[in-house]
Design a protein around this motif. Structure first.
Motif, PDB file in Angstrom:
ATOM      1  N   ILE A 208       0.814  -1.222   0.000  1.00 27.80           N
ATOM      2  CA  ILE A 208       0.000   0.000   0.000  1.00 27.80           C
ATOM      3  C   ILE A 208       0.840   1.261   0.000  1.00 27.80           C
ATOM      4  N   TYR A 209       2.077   1.177   0.497  1.00 28.79           N
ATOM      5  CA  TYR A 209       2.938   2.366   0.495  1.00 28.79           C
ATOM      6  C   TYR A 209       3.385   2.722  -0.920  1.00 28.79           C
ATOM      7  N   ASP A 210       3.582   1.701  -1.729  1.00 29.77           N
ATOM      8  CA  ASP A 210       4.040   1.939  -3.104  1.00 29.77           C
ATOM      9  C   ASP A 210       2.895   1.957  -4.113  1.00 29.77           C
ATOM     10  N   HIS A 211       1.855   1.153  -3.879  1.00 30.07           N
ATOM     11  CA  HIS A 211       0.771   1.011  -4.844  1.00 30.07           C
ATOM     12  C   HIS A 211      -0.578   1.078  -4.123  1.00 30.07           C
ATOM     13  N   PRO A 212      -0.973   2.236  -3.657  1.00 27.92           N
ATOM     14  CA  PRO A 212      -2.217   2.357  -2.880  1.00 27.92           C
ATOM     15  C   PRO A 212      -3.465   1.942  -3.663  1.00 27.92           C
ATOM     16  N   GLU A 213      -3.531   2.245  -4.958  1.00 25.61           N
ATOM     17  CA  GLU A 213      -4.711   1.882  -5.748  1.00 25.61           C
ATOM     18  C   GLU A 213      -4.807   0.366  -5.917  1.00 25.61           C
ATOM     19  N   ALA A 214      -3.685  -0.280  -6.200  1.00 24.95           N
ATOM     20  CA  ALA A 214      -3.676  -1.734  -6.345  1.00 24.95           C
ATOM     21  C   ALA A 214      -4.034  -2.395  -5.016  1.00 24.95           C
ATOM     22  N   ALA A 215      -3.609  -1.803  -3.932  1.00 24.04           N
ATOM     23  CA  ALA A 215      -3.924  -2.350  -2.607  1.00 24.04           C
ATOM     24  C   ALA A 215      -5.423  -2.298  -2.345  1.00 24.04           C
ATOM     25  N   GLU A 216      -6.050  -1.182  -2.706  1.00 24.22           N
ATOM     26  CA  GLU A 216      -7.500  -1.045  -2.513  1.00 24.22           C
ATOM     27  C   GLU A 216      -8.262  -2.065  -3.367  1.00 24.22           C
ATOM     28  N   LYS A 217      -7.836  -2.263  -4.602  1.00 26.76           N
ATOM     29  CA  LYS A 217      -8.505  -3.219  -5.490  1.00 26.76           C
ATOM     30  C   LYS A 217      -8.357  -4.647  -4.955  1.00 26.76           C
ATOM     31  N   ARG A 218      -7.176  -4.952  -4.436  1.00 22.15           N
ATOM     32  CA  ARG A 218      -6.965  -6.299  -3.900  1.00 22.15           C
ATOM     33  C   ARG A 218      -7.854  -6.526  -2.677  1.00 22.15           C
ATOM     34  N   LYS A 219      -8.011  -5.517  -1.842  1.00 21.62           N
ATOM     35  CA  LYS A 219      -8.912  -5.604  -0.694  1.00 21.62           C
ATOM     36  C   LYS A 219     -10.336  -5.900  -1.153  1.00 21.62           C
ATOM     37  N   ASP A 220     -10.785  -5.184  -2.166  1.00 13.69           N
ATOM     38  CA  ASP A 220     -12.155  -5.379  -2.664  1.00 13.69           C
ATOM     39  C   ASP A 220     -12.350  -6.782  -3.235  1.00 13.69           C
ATOM     40  N   THR A 221     -11.321  -7.316  -3.899  1.00 10.63           N
ATOM     41  CA  THR A 221     -11.411  -8.663  -4.457  1.00 10.63           C
ATOM     42  C   THR A 221     -11.568  -9.707  -3.358  1.00 10.63           C
ATOM     43  N   VAL A 222     -10.809  -9.566  -2.293  1.00  9.40           N
ATOM     44  CA  VAL A 222     -10.895 -10.519  -1.177  1.00  9.40           C
ATOM     45  C   VAL A 222     -12.272 -10.446  -0.524  1.00  9.40           C
ATOM     46  N   LEU A 223     -12.801  -9.241  -0.368  1.00  8.26           N
ATOM     47  CA  LEU A 223     -14.139  -9.084   0.217  1.00  8.26           C
ATOM     48  C   LEU A 223     -15.196  -9.734  -0.678  1.00  8.26           C
ATOM     49  N   TYR A 224     -15.033  -9.613  -1.986  1.00 12.33           N
ATOM     50  CA  TYR A 224     -15.950 -10.266  -2.935  1.00 12.33           C
ATOM     51  C   TYR A 224     -15.909 -11.787  -2.767  1.00 12.33           C
ATOM     52  N   LEU A 225     -14.681 -12.353  -2.660  1.00 11.40           N
ATOM     53  CA  LEU A 225     -14.550 -13.795  -2.489  1.00 11.40           C
ATOM     54  C   LEU A 225     -15.143 -14.266  -1.164  1.00 11.40           C
ATOM     55  N   MET A 226     -15.007 -13.468  -0.135  1.00 10.65           N
ATOM     56  CA  MET A 226     -15.600 -13.829   1.164  1.00 10.65           C
ATOM     57  C   MET A 226     -17.121 -13.886   1.070  1.00 10.65           C
ATOM     58  N   ASN A 227     -17.686 -12.947   0.342  1.00 13.62           N
ATOM     59  CA  ASN A 227     -19.144 -12.950   0.158  1.00 13.62           C
ATOM     60  C   ASN A 227     -19.586 -14.107  -0.736  1.00 13.62           C
ATOM     61  N   ARG A 228     -18.815 -14.356  -1.793  1.00 12.20           N
ATOM     62  CA  ARG A 228     -19.133 -15.431  -2.732  1.00 12.20           C
ATOM     63  C   ARG A 228     -19.155 -16.787  -2.041  1.00 12.20           C
ATOM     64  N   HIS A 229     -18.258 -16.978  -1.070  1.00 14.33           N
ATOM     65  CA  HIS A 229     -18.188 -18.251  -0.344  1.00 14.33           C
ATOM     66  C   HIS A 229     -18.985 -18.208   0.958  1.00 14.33           C
ATOM     67  N   ASN A 230     -19.884 -17.230   1.019  1.00 12.47           N
ATOM     68  CA  ASN A 230     -20.815 -17.122   2.149  1.00 12.47           C
ATOM     69  C   ASN A 230     -20.121 -16.976   3.511  1.00 12.47           C
ATOM     70  N   ARG A 231     -19.046 -16.256   3.502  1.00 14.36           N
ATOM     71  CA  ARG A 231     -18.338 -16.026   4.763  1.00 14.36           C
ATOM     72  C   ARG A 231     -18.672 -14.643   5.338  1.00 14.36           C
ATOM     73  N   ILE A 232     -19.168 -13.726   4.506  1.00 16.09           N
ATOM     74  CA  ILE A 232     -19.716 -12.451   4.961  1.00 16.09           C
ATOM     75  C   ILE A 232     -20.934 -12.123   4.118  1.00 16.09           C
ATOM     76  N   THR A 233     -21.770 -11.226   4.611  1.00 19.51           N
ATOM     77  CA  THR A 233     -22.966 -10.818   3.858  1.00 19.51           C
ATOM     78  C   THR A 233     -22.592  -9.776   2.822  1.00 19.51           C
ATOM     79  N   LYS A 234     -23.527  -9.535   1.927  1.00 19.72           N
ATOM     80  CA  LYS A 234     -23.295  -8.521   0.905  1.00 19.72           C
ATOM     81  C   LYS A 234     -23.160  -7.147   1.539  1.00 19.72           C
ATOM     82  N   ALA A 235     -23.960  -6.870   2.566  1.00 17.79           N
ATOM     83  CA  ALA A 235     -23.909  -5.566   3.246  1.00 17.79           C
ATOM     84  C   ALA A 235     -22.544  -5.374   3.912  1.00 17.79           C
ATOM     85  N   GLU A 236     -22.025  -6.433   4.534  1.00 21.89           N
ATOM     86  CA  GLU A 236     -20.704  -6.347   5.167  1.00 21.89           C
ATOM     87  C   GLU A 236     -19.626  -6.114   4.120  1.00 21.89           C
ATOM     88  N   MET A 237     -19.801  -6.792   2.981  1.00 25.80           N
ATOM     89  CA  MET A 237     -18.841  -6.619   1.887  1.00 25.80           C
ATOM     90  C   MET A 237     -18.809  -5.171   1.415  1.00 25.80           C
TER      91      MET A 237
END
Length: 845
Positions: free
Chosen positions: A221-250
């Motif tokens: 995140i220190y060198d690539h803040p935008e890529a870091a944010e996108k990677r965070k969003d991808t992980v949250l999507y996968l957590m929701n897809r595998h029913n580990r968090i709700t869509k609202a939490e995502m």
């Protein structure tokens, strides 16, 4: 008929093809199996030590406070399974291996998909590694992609799942993963990026850290803040897809800005994040040496030991260590970059290593540790080879008298004092305080003759100073020859004087606690090595080193009871010639001193020799550099509690002097230990020889005081024949000369102590009231006879004890006459002493 035959042939062909294919497949399978077995056979050994992570070593000070952490190139802290929150586990599983708890060592469903992708996209285009396989890869294998490595990975993964539970393997993974910037393990990453414990991370922060290891530097995140944010969003999507968090939490977490709680770090901070604290590098170097010598770690590499999660409890005084290294690094008096220092500070009572500096800006592994390397010790050895042993064995009192002389011949080797002068009869106290060479040599010979040839050797050995030979000679007694020891060794030896004669081997480590809570204790030698009267009497004499005319005068610390010995070593004669060095150039300079609290030894020298004294200590101002460092550090770290050294019952005070209780001190003068009846006669002509002459192959002393040049008390000649009414010749021109003694002084030193008569070439304006001299100038070059004239006086001396005086100091005894204006041309038959000013560059440490 033909059609039926044709069909039969086709069927046979098909069967042949199928059979061939089956056989081929079987062969491929057999060959593949054989190849797999071969690769598995070549796989690294499956062992627990390889599975262990490289964990840092924590170093604690004497109060069990954390001083520093050794990361050894990897900054990592271990976490247990129970410390990993469900939120973090869900994020990692959803991203890396969602079916981890359902499949075995390999996930064949994912593997099949990866195979198809590799067929179409090329080998290695997509992986299907489970968490188990990733643990194996990071523990046993390299990152290289090949069939061999994959086969070994599969075999070792199977072995791992047979030996450990799923939770154990998951914990291994969480501690092994790399998170960029030299950070390993999820616990360390949470602290590094967000300064939080795992349980305090938000969902967004957990998602970011779970996704970071896929491309650590790319998602930093220190060198690539935008890529870091996108990677965070991808992980949250996968957590929701595998029913580990709700869509609202995502969605809520995707809208969270990661920089809100991000720790601000500069580029320099990030570059040095895995470097060890340089202030403790010298101490760490000693820790490593002590670990290597402990049998509990025998056969192990120091890198493996220090990456096994040890907790090391030391004797370090954290404040003293920081103060010492800061002073060594930043002392302004250094001549150039080639000048170095080595310093050791011990606890006087326990021998614990309080602080150590291996040199300026010391970095472990890179530099020599000057505090543990040997150097020529110069006159710091005199209390150990001469004065300590003679008190221990002969029970000399501190005012025992010794006949000094200008030259002293031992087996054809000529030795002289640092100032090339003869100082008459001196006490042992003054000889040590002013660091005269000849009295030290005579004392050394008395010990050898009376206490045994090995007495000094054994005394030094008991103090941790081991010589390669028992046959020590005069060169060793003056700090040359084989007298080479480290500041650590010298500090330990001197601490025994300050500890009532109890020697403690210097130690850094008290104990080590392993990752498995096993305690490894470290022991050290502690032994009574001398009588308490020896320790106390040597200490009392060494206190005077900080008094006027002592070799460390001007560097004492008000409020502290300190004792010390200075030392200087010189070069060989040919070195002076080859490098055109000044006569007063010194190679090594020392001070080793102690209080009841600390013992400190300071050495200074140069990393290489250079012409014209550039890399030498030339003159008084340069040769006192160790004393300045000693004063600066000791004055900062000391407690100023008023503590003094305890006087034992075995010591009796007689006036200002000490003697062993129950003894009758020998009042005779020690002249030549080998020829006790010899009377030493030094003529005025002999005394006028050049002060540039140097004793061959021995160390001499460096400069001393801050005022009055150096040694102002040098008597150039002693009386040839003492009057029958006196037992001894004059002692440095004593303060109260007998009625029959006549003293001619050329000039008087500035602010001379009330108890001493001293001479230099400069006239003082304030002579002490108790010193009976006059201060009018006379010629600076004394004639070879005892004749000095400056004004109109009688030209013929009376045959009696008459002398002409134009000024006499106040309160002069009626029985003593002293003159500075004239000495009779014919010396009277009674005792006469002429004192001559010493050279301004005389040295004495």
């Amino acid at each position: 008929m033909a059609t039926t035959k044709k069909k039969r042939n086709n069927k046979k062909l098909i069967l042949q093809i199928i059979g061939g294919a089956v056989i081929a497949a079987a062969l491929v399978l057999v060959l593949g199996l054989m190849l797999f077995i071969y690769y598995a056979w070549k796989a690294p050994s499956f062992n627990e030590s390889s599975l262990r992570d490289q964990l840092p070593t924590k170093i604690y000070d004497k109060n069990n406070q954390l001083a520093t952490v050794l990361y050894m190139g990897q900054k990592r802290e271990s976490v247990k399974f129970d410390e990993i929150p469900d939120q973090m586990r869900d994020a990692v599983l959803a991203t890396e291996d969602n079916r981890f708890y359902e499949h075995g060592a390999l996930d064949f469903r994912r593997l099949a998909g990866a195979v198809m992708k590799n067929v179409t996209g090329g080998f290695g285009s997509q992986g299907a590694s489970t968490l188990t396989q990733q643990v194996v890869k990071r523990s046993f294998l390299t990152e290289k992609k090949s069939i061999e490595r994959k086969a070994q990975e599969a075999y070792l993964s199977y072995r791992l799942e047979q030996e450990y539970s799923k939770n154990d393997i998951f914990t291994m993974y969480m501690n092994k993963i790399y998170y960029s910037d030299g950070i390993y393990g999820i616990k360390t990453a949470a602290k590094y990026y967000f300064n939080k414990n795992l349980s305090d991370l938000t969902l967004a922060e957990s998602a970011y850290l779970a996704g970071l290891p896929q491309i650590p530097n790319g998602y930093n995140i220190y060198d690539h803040p935008e890529a870091a944010e996108k990677r965070k969003d991808t992980v949250l999507y996968l957590m929701n897809r595998h029913n580990r968090i709700t869509k609202a939490e995502m969605e809520k977490a995707q809208n969270e800005d990661l920089t809100t709680n991000l720790v601000h770090r500069t580029t320099a901070d990030r570059k040095n994040i895995d470097q060890n604290d340089q202030r403790y590098a010298s101490y760490v170097n000693v820790i490593k040496d002590e670990i290597k010598k402990n049998n509990a770690f025998k056969g192990k590499s120091i890198n493996d030991i220090l990456t096994s999660g040890l907790s090391i409890y030391t004797n370090m005084d954290m404040n003293a260590q920081q103060v010492l290294q800061n002073n060594v690094n930043n002392m302004i008096a250094y001549k150039n970059d080639d000048q170095q220092a080595g310093v050791t500070i011990l606890d006087t009572k326990t021998g614990g290593l309080a602080a150590i500096s291996g040199g300026r800006n010391y970095m472990d592994v890179v530099n020599r540790n000057q505090a543990t390397d040997p150097h020529a010790v110069g006159s710091t050895i005199k209390p150990i080879l001469s004065y300590g042993p003679v008190i221990e064995n002969e029970k000399w009192s501190t005012d025992h008298k010794l006949q000094d002389q200008r030259e002293y011949d031992i087996n054809g080797n000529i030795f002289r004092n640092y100032d090339t002068q003869n100082h008459g009869i001196v006490t042992m106290r003054d000889a040590l305080r002013k660091s005269y060479n000849i009295p030290a040599l005579k004392t050394f010979q008395v010990v050898k003759n009376n206490a045994g040839n090995n007495a000094s050797y054994n005394f030094a050995k008991n103090l941790g100073l081991n010589y390669s030979t028992k046959d020590l000679g005069p060169a060793e007694a003056l700090g040359g020859g084989a007298s080479e020891f480290s500041p650590e060794q010298m500090a330990a030896a001197f601490s025994a004087f300050g500890n009532g004669g109890q020697y403690n081997e210097p130690t850094a480590i008290r104990k080590i606690v392993t990752q498995d809570d096993e305690t490894i204790k470290f022991t050290h030698r502690s032994e009574k090595v001398m009588e308490d009267y020896t320790a106390y009497m040597v200490t009392d004499m060494l206190k005077d080193v900080f008094e006027p005319y002592g070799s460390a005068y001007g560097t004492g610390i008000p409020g502290l009871n300190m004792a010390a010995k200075t030392g200087t070593s010189t070069y060989a004669d040919e070195t002076y010639r080859d490098y055109n060095l000044p006569d007063d150039a010194a190679k090594d300079v020392w001070i080793t001193g102690y209080t009841p609290q600390y013992t400190m030894s300071v050495w200074m020298g140069f990393t290489k020799i250079a012409p014209d004294g550039v890399n030498s200590f030339v003159g008084h101002d340069e040769q006192v550099m160790p004393q300045i460092l000693f004063r600066n550090v000791m004055s900062t770290i000391s407690s100023y509690d008023g503590a003094d050294f305890d006087k034992p019952a075995s010591v009796t005070e007689v006036g200002n002097e000490l003697q062993v209780t129950g003894t009758n001190p020998d009042n005779s003068v020690t002249t030549d230990p080998n020829h006790s009846s010899t009377e030493y006669q030094v003529s005025t002509t002999e005394a006028a020889r050049s002060s540039n002459e140097r004793a061959a192959s021995v160390a001499t002393e460096g400069p001393v005081t801050e005022q009055a040049s150096t040694e102002a008390e040098s008597a150039e000649s002693v009386t040839i024949e003492a009057p029958t009414t006196e037992k001894t010749t004059t002692e440095q021109v004593t303060t109260e000369a007998p009625a029959t003694e006549k003293t001619t002084t050329e000039q008087v030193t500035t602010e001379a102590p009330a108890t001493e008569k001293t001479t230099t070439e400069q006239v003082t304006t304030e002579a002490p009231a108790t010193e009976k001299t006059t201060t009018e100038q006379v010629t600076t070059e004394a004639p070879t006879t005892e004749q000095v004239t400056t004004e109109q006086v009688t030209t013929e001396a009376p045959t009696t004890e008459q002398v002409t005086t134009e000024q006499v100091t106040t309160e002069a005894p009626t029985t003593e006459k002293t003159t500075t204006e004239q000495v009779t041309t014919e010396a009277p038959t009674t005792e006469a002493v002429i004192t001559k000013a010493v050279t301004t560059e005389a040295a004495s440490n």
